[in-house]
Every structure is written in C-alpha cells, then in structure tokens.
Design a protein around this motif. Structure first.
Motif, mmCIF file in Angstrom:
data_model
loop_
_atom_site.group_PDB
_atom_site.id
_atom_site.type_symbol
_atom_site.label_atom_id
_atom_site.label_comp_id
_atom_site.label_asym_id
_atom_site.label_seq_id
_atom_site.Cartn_x
_atom_site.Cartn_y
_atom_site.Cartn_z
ATOM 1 N N GLY A 148 0.815 -1.210 0.000
ATOM 2 C CA GLY A 148 0.000 0.000 0.000
ATOM 3 C C GLY A 148 0.844 1.252 0.000
ATOM 4 N N THR A 149 0.327 2.269 -0.643
ATOM 5 C CA THR A 149 1.011 3.552 -0.615
ATOM 6 C C THR A 149 0.738 4.239 0.711
ATOM 7 O OG1 THR A 149 1.364 5.594 -1.867
ATOM 8 C CG2 THR A 149 -0.924 4.882 -1.603
ATOM 9 N N SER A 150 1.494 5.267 0.997
ATOM 10 C CA SER A 150 1.275 6.033 2.225
ATOM 11 C C SER A 150 0.242 7.118 1.983
ATOM 12 C CB SER A 150 2.585 6.672 2.690
ATOM 13 O OG SER A 150 2.990 7.670 1.769
ATOM 14 N N ALA A 151 -0.349 7.584 3.070
ATOM 15 C CA ALA A 151 -1.309 8.681 2.957
ATOM 16 C C ALA A 151 -0.648 9.919 2.356
ATOM 17 C CB ALA A 151 -1.891 8.998 4.329
ATOM 18 N N ALA A 152 0.622 10.147 2.708
ATOM 19 C CA ALA A 152 1.319 11.339 2.229
ATOM 20 C C ALA A 152 1.527 11.319 0.713
ATOM 21 C CB ALA A 152 2.668 11.471 2.937
ATOM 22 N N GLU A 153 1.698 10.136 0.148
ATOM 23 C CA GLU A 153 1.979 10.015 -1.285
ATOM 24 C C GLU A 153 0.724 9.788 -2.121
ATOM 25 O OE1 GLU A 153 4.612 6.690 -1.108
ATOM 26 O OE2 GLU A 153 6.399 7.907 -0.764
ATOM 27 N N LEU A 154 -0.419 9.623 -1.466
ATOM 28 C CA LEU A 154 -1.623 9.164 -2.153
ATOM 29 C C LEU A 154 -2.069 10.100 -3.275
ATOM 30 C CD1 LEU A 154 -4.061 7.289 -2.463
ATOM 31 C CD2 LEU A 154 -5.177 8.557 -0.603
ATOM 32 N N THR A 155 -2.219 11.375 -3.006
ATOM 33 C CA THR A 155 -2.785 12.286 -4.005
ATOM 34 C C THR A 155 -1.905 12.365 -5.255
ATOM 35 O OG1 THR A 155 -3.904 13.580 -2.295
ATOM 36 C CG2 THR A 155 -3.610 14.617 -4.427
ATOM 37 N N ASP A 156 -0.593 12.454 -5.060
ATOM 38 C CA ASP A 156 0.308 12.510 -6.215
ATOM 39 C C ASP A 156 0.239 11.219 -7.023
ATOM 40 O OD1 ASP A 156 1.105 15.054 -5.586
ATOM 41 O OD2 ASP A 156 2.983 14.444 -4.622
ATOM 42 N N LEU A 157 0.129 10.089 -6.332
ATOM 43 C CA LEU A 157 0.052 8.809 -7.025
ATOM 44 C C LEU A 157 -1.238 8.718 -7.845
ATOM 45 C CD1 LEU A 157 1.127 5.960 -7.581
ATOM 46 C CD2 LEU A 157 0.020 5.208 -5.458
ATOM 47 N N VAL A 158 -2.349 9.113 -7.254
ATOM 48 C CA VAL A 158 -3.625 9.089 -7.976
ATOM 49 C C VAL A 158 -3.562 10.000 -9.200
ATOM 50 C CG1 VAL A 158 -6.070 9.716 -7.834
ATOM 51 C CG2 VAL A 158 -5.006 8.422 -5.979
ATOM 52 N N ALA A 159 -2.979 11.165 -9.051
ATOM 53 C CA ALA A 159 -2.878 12.107 -10.169
ATOM 54 C C ALA A 159 -2.051 11.514 -11.309
ATOM 55 C CB ALA A 159 -2.260 13.418 -9.693
ATOM 56 N N ALA A 160 -0.989 10.792 -10.981
ATOM 57 C CA ALA A 160 -0.182 10.157 -12.014
ATOM 58 C C ALA A 160 -0.945 9.028 -12.691
ATOM 59 C CB ALA A 160 1.118 9.627 -11.398
ATOM 60 N N ARG B 30 -12.309 4.895 9.106
ATOM 61 C CA ARG B 30 -12.671 6.324 9.093
ATOM 62 C C ARG B 30 -11.607 7.142 8.376
ATOM 63 N NH1 ARG B 30 -14.204 7.659 14.833
ATOM 64 N NH2 ARG B 30 -16.016 6.417 14.237
ATOM 65 N N GLU B 31 -10.342 6.768 8.574
ATOM 66 C CA GLU B 31 -9.250 7.484 7.921
ATOM 67 C C GLU B 31 -9.274 7.279 6.414
ATOM 68 O OE1 GLU B 31 -5.598 9.708 7.392
ATOM 69 O OE2 GLU B 31 -7.361 9.795 8.690
ATOM 70 N N LEU B 32 -9.625 6.085 5.960
ATOM 71 C CA LEU B 32 -9.707 5.862 4.515
ATOM 72 C C LEU B 32 -10.803 6.724 3.906
ATOM 73 C CD1 LEU B 32 -8.228 4.029 2.402
ATOM 74 C CD2 LEU B 32 -10.324 2.666 2.370
ATOM 75 N N ARG B 33 -11.908 6.840 4.615
ATOM 76 C CA ARG B 33 -12.988 7.726 4.146
ATOM 77 C C ARG B 33 -12.499 9.172 4.058
ATOM 78 N NH1 ARG B 33 -17.351 7.560 1.327
ATOM 79 N NH2 ARG B 33 -16.015 9.032 0.275
ATOM 80 N N ARG B 34 -11.744 9.602 5.064
ATOM 81 C CA ARG B 34 -11.213 10.970 5.061
ATOM 82 C C ARG B 34 -10.253 11.175 3.893
ATOM 83 N NH1 ARG B 34 -7.099 14.051 5.971
ATOM 84 N NH2 ARG B 34 -5.694 12.290 6.332
ATOM 85 N N LEU B 35 -9.396 10.189 3.651
ATOM 86 C CA LEU B 35 -8.454 10.294 2.542
ATOM 87 C C LEU B 35 -9.189 10.348 1.202
ATOM 88 C CD1 LEU B 35 -5.716 7.794 3.742
ATOM 89 C CD2 LEU B 35 -5.479 10.279 3.556
#
Length: 231
Positions: free
Chosen positions: A134-146, A176-181
């Motif tokens: 799994g990716t980290s929460a910190a890297e998630l948005t950049d990974l999704v964008a790529a 709950r954290e996954l929902r927030r992410l």
C-alpha cells in the motif's frame, strides 16, 4: 449453515449497518472472497444470488475462472506482481490492490491490448505495516494524479487492510481514515478520478466498515466457512 443461508445473514447485517449509519444499503456490495474455495462453492454462491467474487492469487484465479459456468463478475483483491497482470486482462473488472505507479502502468498496457479500461482501487497502508502493501497517505494524491493520466485505467476509489484486531471497534479508526483520505482526494477534482468506491472490511469487522462508508466489503470465511489451505 449452507452458503445460501450465510449469504442471507451477511446481506442482512450489511443492510442493518448501513441503516445505522444513515446510509442507503443499495450501494454497498459484497465481494465474496473465494480464495482456496473450489469452483463448486463459487457456483453455489452464485445460484444463491451472489454475483461479485474476489480472488487473491493469479494462478488459482485463472484456473477457477475457466471452471465457473455461472455468470459472475470477478475482482482481483490480492497483492499483484506486474509480471502477472497479463493473466488478468479481460477477466477481472476491477483490481483493488494497486499500490504503485509501475503496476498501474502495466495494467494500462495490458488493457490497451484489449482496447478496454480497467477499474482500479488504490491500496493505502494506513497503519504503515511493513508486512502489508500500500502507498502512504502522504503520497496518495500525487500517485492518484499520475495514475489518472493512463488512458486504460480508471481510478474508482481506495482500499485498505487495517491491522488485525479481535475487537472490530479497534479497526474503525482505520476505516474512518480511509474515508477521510477519499474525501481529500475527491476535493482535488483530478480529471477522470472518482472516489465512489471504498474497499474495506472483512469477515470480522465488515459492519464497522459499512458504518464508516465502505462500498465493497471483502468477506470469505463468514460466507464459505473456514478455508482449507492445501500444501
């Protein structure tokens, strides 16, 4: 209990959990995790009304998919090596366990050969466990964008596997954290990306997962019984 009885019981519990959270139960789907189970068990569940099945191991899945004659939909939910993606192309409609760009790129390559699009979920390792992908929460948005730039891949949401707890309430903060992410990614309005699906919750904690927003719950033993691992 027979598989049909187990299915009825699980679906009722999913619906009750959704209603407790003020949710419509309809969008919550059961992914019947059929790893180690024979094709006959999949067909028995299908005859009872279950249509969506999840498999963890590529070799086992491809053999089983050839045997199952009932009209079912397959998702791949296990850890996936890039060199095995070609065996899934055209057989699964969604891959839950996409945790790195190189894997998404290989999915894109293989589905391009079919002139088709594969739905994927990005796996997030919220607890930071070394034994889990799994990716980290910190890297998630950049990974999704790529991933969103790949024409034969469609990001449909997120997946997580929390640490194992005897008490399902202890898993709730991870759901709950996954929902927030997911909400945070959705707020970025990345073209082509949807956060419609949250794959979380298994046999021991799926009610808590549904209460926290799960749309896909991955349930095996509660449906099929204890697995028998053959040497």
């Amino acid at each position: 209990m027979a598989i049909a009885d187990n299915l009825t019981h699980i679906l009722a519990k999913i619906a009750d959990a959704a209603r407790r959270a003020g949710r419509d139960p309809a969008p919550v789907r059961l992914v019947a995790v059929s790893k180690t189970m024979p094709a006959e068990a999949v067909e028995e569940a299908a005859r009872a009304g279950q249509r969506l099945f999840g498999e963890n191991y590529v070799q086992e899945f491809t053999a089983k998919a050839r045997e199952v004659r009932e009209p079912v939909e397959w998702h791949f939910i296990g850890h996936l090596q890039s060199n095995k993606v070609k065996y899934l192309a055209g057989l699964v409609t969604c891959i839950h366990s996409v945790d790195r760009l190189s894997l998404a790129e290989e999915i894109d390559r293989q589905w391009a050969k079919l002139d088709a699009v594969c739905d994927i979920l990005v796996q997030v390792n919220i607890a930071g466990e070394e034994t889990k992908s799994g990716t980290s929460a910190a890297e998630l948005t950049d990974l999704v964008a790529a991933m969103a730039t790949l024409p034969h891949v469609r990001v449909r949401g997120l997946m997580t596997m929390p640490p194992f707890f005897d008490d399902p309430e202890e898993a709730r903060p991870y759901f709950r954290e996954l929902r927030r992410l997911a909400d945070a990614v959705a707020a970025e309005n990345i073209p082509g990306v949807s956060m419609a699906e949250l794959s979380m919750g298994m046999s021991g904690d799926y009610e808590a997962a549904v209460e926290e927003g799960a749309t896909l719950v991955r349930i095996g033993t509660a449906l099929f019984g204890e697995r028998v691992y053959r040497p």
